[in-house]
Design a protein around this motif. Structure first.
Motif, PDB file in Angstrom:
ATOM      1  N   PRO A   1       0.823  -1.205   0.000  1.00 49.86           N
ATOM      2  CA  PRO A   1       0.000   0.000   0.000  1.00 49.86           C
ATOM      3  C   PRO A   1       0.861   1.260   0.000  1.00 49.86           C
ATOM      4  CG  PRO A   1      -0.053  -1.041   2.150  1.00 49.86           C
ATOM      5  CD  PRO A   1       0.697  -1.960   1.240  1.00 49.86           C
ATOM      6  N   ARG A   2       0.367   2.302  -0.695  1.00 48.88           N
ATOM      7  CA  ARG A   2       1.097   3.566  -0.736  1.00 48.88           C
ATOM      8  C   ARG A   2       0.887   4.309   0.565  1.00 48.88           C
ATOM      9  NH1 ARG A   2      -0.117   6.326  -6.470  1.00 48.88           N
ATOM     10  NH2 ARG A   2      -0.359   8.050  -5.054  1.00 48.88           N
ATOM     11  N   LYS A   3       1.942   4.953   1.025  1.00 46.28           N
ATOM     12  CA  LYS A   3       1.849   5.760   2.235  1.00 46.28           C
ATOM     13  C   LYS A   3       1.878   7.230   1.838  1.00 46.28           C
ATOM     14  CE  LYS A   3       4.113   2.439   5.201  1.00 46.28           C
ATOM     15  NZ  LYS A   3       5.233   2.210   6.117  1.00 46.28           N
ATOM     16  N   GLY A   4       1.038   8.022   2.472  1.00 47.40           N
ATOM     17  CA  GLY A   4       0.978   9.441   2.169  1.00 47.40           C
ATOM     18  C   GLY A   4       2.055  10.227   2.882  1.00 47.40           C
ATOM     19  N   ARG A   5       2.588  11.222   2.224  1.00 50.23           N
ATOM     20  CA  ARG A   5       3.576  12.121   2.804  1.00 50.23           C
ATOM     21  C   ARG A   5       3.147  13.559   2.502  1.00 50.23           C
ATOM     22  NH1 ARG A   5       5.202   8.447   5.612  1.00 50.23           N
ATOM     23  NH2 ARG A   5       7.005   7.194   5.114  1.00 50.23           N
ATOM     24  N   ARG A   6       3.040  14.352   3.539  1.00 50.72           N
ATOM     25  CA  ARG A   6       2.629  15.736   3.348  1.00 50.72           C
ATOM     26  C   ARG A   6       3.862  16.622   3.261  1.00 50.72           C
ATOM     27  NH1 ARG A   6      -1.711  18.455   3.253  1.00 50.72           N
ATOM     28  NH2 ARG A   6      -3.003  16.737   3.971  1.00 50.72           N
TER      29      ARG A   6
ATOM     30  N   ARG B   1       4.113  20.357   3.178  1.00 51.42           N
ATOM     31  CA  ARG B   1       3.381  21.614   3.371  1.00 51.42           C
ATOM     32  C   ARG B   1       1.952  21.454   2.850  1.00 51.42           C
ATOM     33  NH1 ARG B   1       7.212  26.261   4.889  1.00 51.42           N
ATOM     34  NH2 ARG B   1       8.919  24.959   5.558  1.00 51.42           N
ATOM     35  N   PRO B   2       1.479  22.266   1.893  1.00 51.95           N
ATOM     36  CA  PRO B   2       0.076  22.115   1.491  1.00 51.95           C
ATOM     37  C   PRO B   2      -0.166  20.967   0.499  1.00 51.95           C
ATOM     38  CG  PRO B   2       1.055  23.920   0.277  1.00 51.95           C
ATOM     39  CD  PRO B   2       2.092  23.438   1.255  1.00 51.95           C
ATOM     40  N   ILE B   3       0.904  20.361  -0.015  1.00 52.11           N
ATOM     41  CA  ILE B   3       0.760  19.348  -1.059  1.00 52.11           C
ATOM     42  C   ILE B   3       0.859  17.959  -0.438  1.00 52.11           C
ATOM     43  CG2 ILE B   3       1.757  18.433  -3.189  1.00 52.11           C
ATOM     44  CD1 ILE B   3       2.951  21.272  -3.589  1.00 52.11           C
ATOM     45  N   MET B   4      -0.088  17.098  -0.792  1.00 58.21           N
ATOM     46  CA  MET B   4      -0.065  15.717  -0.326  1.00 58.21           C
ATOM     47  C   MET B   4       0.618  14.858  -1.375  1.00 58.21           C
ATOM     48  SD  MET B   4      -0.937  13.964   2.229  1.00 58.21           S
ATOM     49  CE  MET B   4      -1.218  12.301   2.740  1.00 58.21           C
ATOM     50  N   GLY B   5       1.669  14.134  -0.984  1.00 56.99           N
ATOM     51  CA  GLY B   5       2.398  13.265  -1.903  1.00 56.99           C
ATOM     52  C   GLY B   5       2.307  11.820  -1.448  1.00 56.99           C
ATOM     53  N   HIS B   6       2.951  10.944  -2.189  1.00 53.48           N
ATOM     54  CA  HIS B   6       2.954   9.523  -1.864  1.00 53.48           C
ATOM     55  C   HIS B   6       4.367   8.966  -1.987  1.00 53.48           C
ATOM     56  CE1 HIS B   6      -1.397   9.283  -1.807  1.00 53.48           C
ATOM     57  NE2 HIS B   6      -1.398  10.009  -2.915  1.00 53.48           N
ATOM     58  N   THR B   7       4.620   7.877  -1.278  1.00 52.39           N
ATOM     59  CA  THR B   7       5.911   7.221  -1.367  1.00 52.39           C
ATOM     60  C   THR B   7       5.983   6.402  -2.651  1.00 52.39           C
ATOM     61  OG1 THR B   7       5.087   5.340  -0.115  1.00 52.39           O
ATOM     62  CG2 THR B   7       6.203   7.074   1.129  1.00 52.39           C
ATOM     63  N   MET B   8       7.168   5.866  -2.939  1.00 54.12           N
ATOM     64  CA  MET B   8       7.363   5.071  -4.143  1.00 54.12           C
ATOM     65  C   MET B   8       6.549   3.783  -4.078  1.00 54.12           C
ATOM     66  SD  MET B   8       9.668   6.578  -6.107  1.00 54.12           S
ATOM     67  CE  MET B   8      10.414   5.280  -7.035  1.00 54.12           C
ATOM     68  N   HIS B   9       6.159   3.300  -5.233  1.00 48.85           N
ATOM     69  CA  HIS B   9       5.444   2.038  -5.345  1.00 48.85           C
ATOM     70  C   HIS B   9       6.441   0.907  -5.538  1.00 48.85           C
ATOM     71  CE1 HIS B   9       1.167   2.764  -5.499  1.00 48.85           C
ATOM     72  NE2 HIS B   9       1.008   1.496  -5.804  1.00 48.85           N
ATOM     73  N   TYR B  10       6.302  -0.143  -4.786  1.00 55.10           N
ATOM     74  CA  TYR B  10       7.116  -1.333  -4.963  1.00 55.10           C
ATOM     75  C   TYR B  10       6.207  -2.543  -4.999  1.00 55.10           C
ATOM     76  CZ  TYR B  10      11.236   1.398  -3.858  1.00 55.10           C
ATOM     77  OH  TYR B  10      12.234   2.330  -3.879  1.00 55.10           O
ATOM     78  N   LYS B  11       6.700  -3.603  -5.584  1.00 54.80           N
ATOM     79  CA  LYS B  11       6.013  -4.875  -5.598  1.00 54.80           C
ATOM     80  C   LYS B  11       6.860  -5.821  -4.755  1.00 54.80           C
ATOM     81  CE  LYS B  11       4.607  -6.154  -9.682  1.00 54.80           C
ATOM     82  NZ  LYS B  11       4.567  -6.793 -11.015  1.00 54.80           N
TER      83      LYS B  11
END
Length: 95
Positions: free
Chosen positions: A56-61, A63-73
């Protein structure tokens, strides 16, 4: 060999060593046949079965922008009896 990121060494993955299974994180765009070919070529082993799932992707904030961590299998690779991957089976020695 750029499709395989690193070996996963958790409590569950270490217990799978007894069943001759190894856990690896790979790039999300890699196919099962590519990973099987890379493992057999690089480690010199025979692969019997492969199981995979996406983490599952983990969210990373930021400042005002919500990002996501890298995708791995994550791949769980079962080897034929008599084969092993020695660098992962080595125990850490205390000094």
């Amino acid at each position: 060999m750029n499709g395989i990121k690193y070996a996963v060494l958790t409590e569950k993955s270490v217990s799978l060593f007894q069943k001759n299974q190894y856990t690896l994180n790979v790039e999300s765009g890699s196919t099962r046949t590519e990973i099987k070919h890379w493992v057999e070529l690089f480690f010199g082993v025979k692969v019997t079965a492969m199981n995979s799932h996406r983490l599952p992707r983990k969210g990373r904030r930021m400042r005002p922008i919500m990002g996501h961590t890298m995708h791995y299998k994550r791949m769980i690779i079962t080897l034929q009896p008599g084969y092993s991957i020695p660098p992962l089976r080595k125990k850490k020695e205390l000094k």
